[in-house]
Scaffold this active site. Sequence first.
Site, short mmCIF file in Angstrom:
data_model
loop_
_atom_site.label_atom_id
_atom_site.label_comp_id
_atom_site.label_asym_id
_atom_site.label_seq_id
_atom_site.Cartn_x
_atom_site.Cartn_y
_atom_site.Cartn_z
N SER A 58 0.86 -1.18 0.00
CA SER A 58 0.00 0.00 0.00
C SER A 58 0.89 1.22 0.00
O SER A 58 1.99 1.19 -0.57
CB SER A 58 -0.91 -0.07 1.23
N HIS A 110 -3.05 -1.38 -2.95
CA HIS A 110 -4.06 -0.33 -2.81
C HIS A 110 -3.68 0.81 -3.71
O HIS A 110 -2.52 1.16 -3.80
CB HIS A 110 -4.10 0.19 -1.37
N ASP A 114 -4.70 -3.63 6.66
CA ASP A 114 -4.94 -4.70 5.70
C ASP A 114 -3.67 -5.53 5.58
O ASP A 114 -2.56 -5.01 5.72
CB ASP A 114 -5.32 -4.08 4.35
#
Lengths: 185, 279
Positions: free
Chosen positions: A11, A38, A131
């Site tokens: 991410s 992401h 996450d």
Amino acid sequence: MKHDALVIGGSAGSFRAIIHLLEILAIDLSIPVFLCLHRLKQARKGFEETLANIASLPLMEPFDKEKIKPGIIYLAPANYHMLIENKRTIALSTEDPIQYSRPSIDICFASAAEIYKQRLLAILLSGANQDGTGGIAAVNRHGGYTLVQDPTDCEITTMCESAIKLTIPNQILTIPEIIEFVSLL
Amino acid sequence: MELENQEIQTFVNTVRSLSDYDFTEYSDKSLKRRLMKILHDYHLTTESLLIKISENPEFLERIVKDITVNTTELFRDPAIWHSLRYDILPDFEDLSTLNIWHAGCSTGQEVFSMMILLNEMGLLERSDIYATDINSDVLEAARKGVYRYRFNVGYLNNFDAVIKENPRDHNIYHNVPYSKYFVVDKVRDNIRMKDYLLNKPVYEKMDLVTDHNPFDRVFDLVICRNVIIYFNYELQNKVFKLFLDNMNQGSVLVLGVHETILGPYAAYFKKKFQAYYKK
Ligand SMILES: C[S@@+](CC[C@H](N)C(=O)[O-])C[C@H]1O[C@@H](n2cnc3c(N)ncnc32)[C@H](O)[C@@H]1O
């Protein structure tokens, strides 16, 4: 080869590491690679192209039900979850975001763990939310091998710190170490 | 929590024996995730779930609704709406009636997006719009046309991208106010579609697995996005056959951006502009 598939999650702050990793994947790699990153909803097409230009292997955003082939990098499409349905097929889903994320690293890793079990290698990189922790836990539970980027080496530490706090990854490595690991695959 | 494939199988069989719903050919992974969520949300085990749906038909109906994934947006994936506007719909401008079917319309955002686009193109009056879903709750929401504002600010960006801007010619800008189509009420935290848009579509509950086309129409445009990703290959083929049988020659099937026709029915369509034209 000890692994039948590689999953990579990242991410915020993982972009440079991703670029390095994609550059050094062996061009005769005989396993599929699933990349769950992401990204901003709007930054769509350019991102895939950028990564595809850099990667040593063909890279694509899969269609739903796309056949899994060795030596291909599958990038989770923006705004969709990417699941490994079985050894042959990828599935997509528009289920709600998990941990504010769609694609969700947890979903991608967990679905791959169920299929590839101890033959899965999972790598979690820098990021700004939690996450990936559930994903690393799932891979561990199924006997797969997990690498988490050393938080002291992360541009943004939240994601890897969370994974290290709540799971026991096989190794905690810096980017140069992860790159060396992957280059030996 | 883990769920064995056998348990999922038993659930599917039980539902099938108790009702007309058949999830046999749904994608395994998604179905499993939905079931796990249901067990978690209702604090049930697989056994207690099976008992409860057997004893209580309303609860079964509730669970079927919970199985479905209803996420949607206004002008989701702007690129396909651009394609509809500049590539696809112009070919249909001469039809006296444009028959459109949204299969799996969820809470209606896709239907409103279509109506707004058609209106901007001067085609709305000539269009008959039909929309179906397996889940009667989402159809009820579609009939109301009221959405939360706070979580859906992206709707306005999508509207701008599709209705105001023209990616093919950046010199063109259509200054269309939102209020032409909906009211944004930040105090009540909602986006409310205008009445003339609420009354236009015909909504009907329909299960793509088991039901026939409920309308006495053959369609020029079938929109089925992000529905067949929840179906396996065999079921996808059945649904393509259903669409094909209810489409005019030269009509168009629009799937989700990451969906594609694999298998035998691909031969009956020609792919152009991210859409499938019936040969
Ligand atoms: C993710 S939503 C897609 C909404 C919209 N088309 C979009 O792309 O934004 C999927 C919809 O398909 C519906 N659906 C699932 N199974 C179905 C079936 N067997 N028959 C009809 N609709 C179904 C669900 O209830 C849900 O509303």
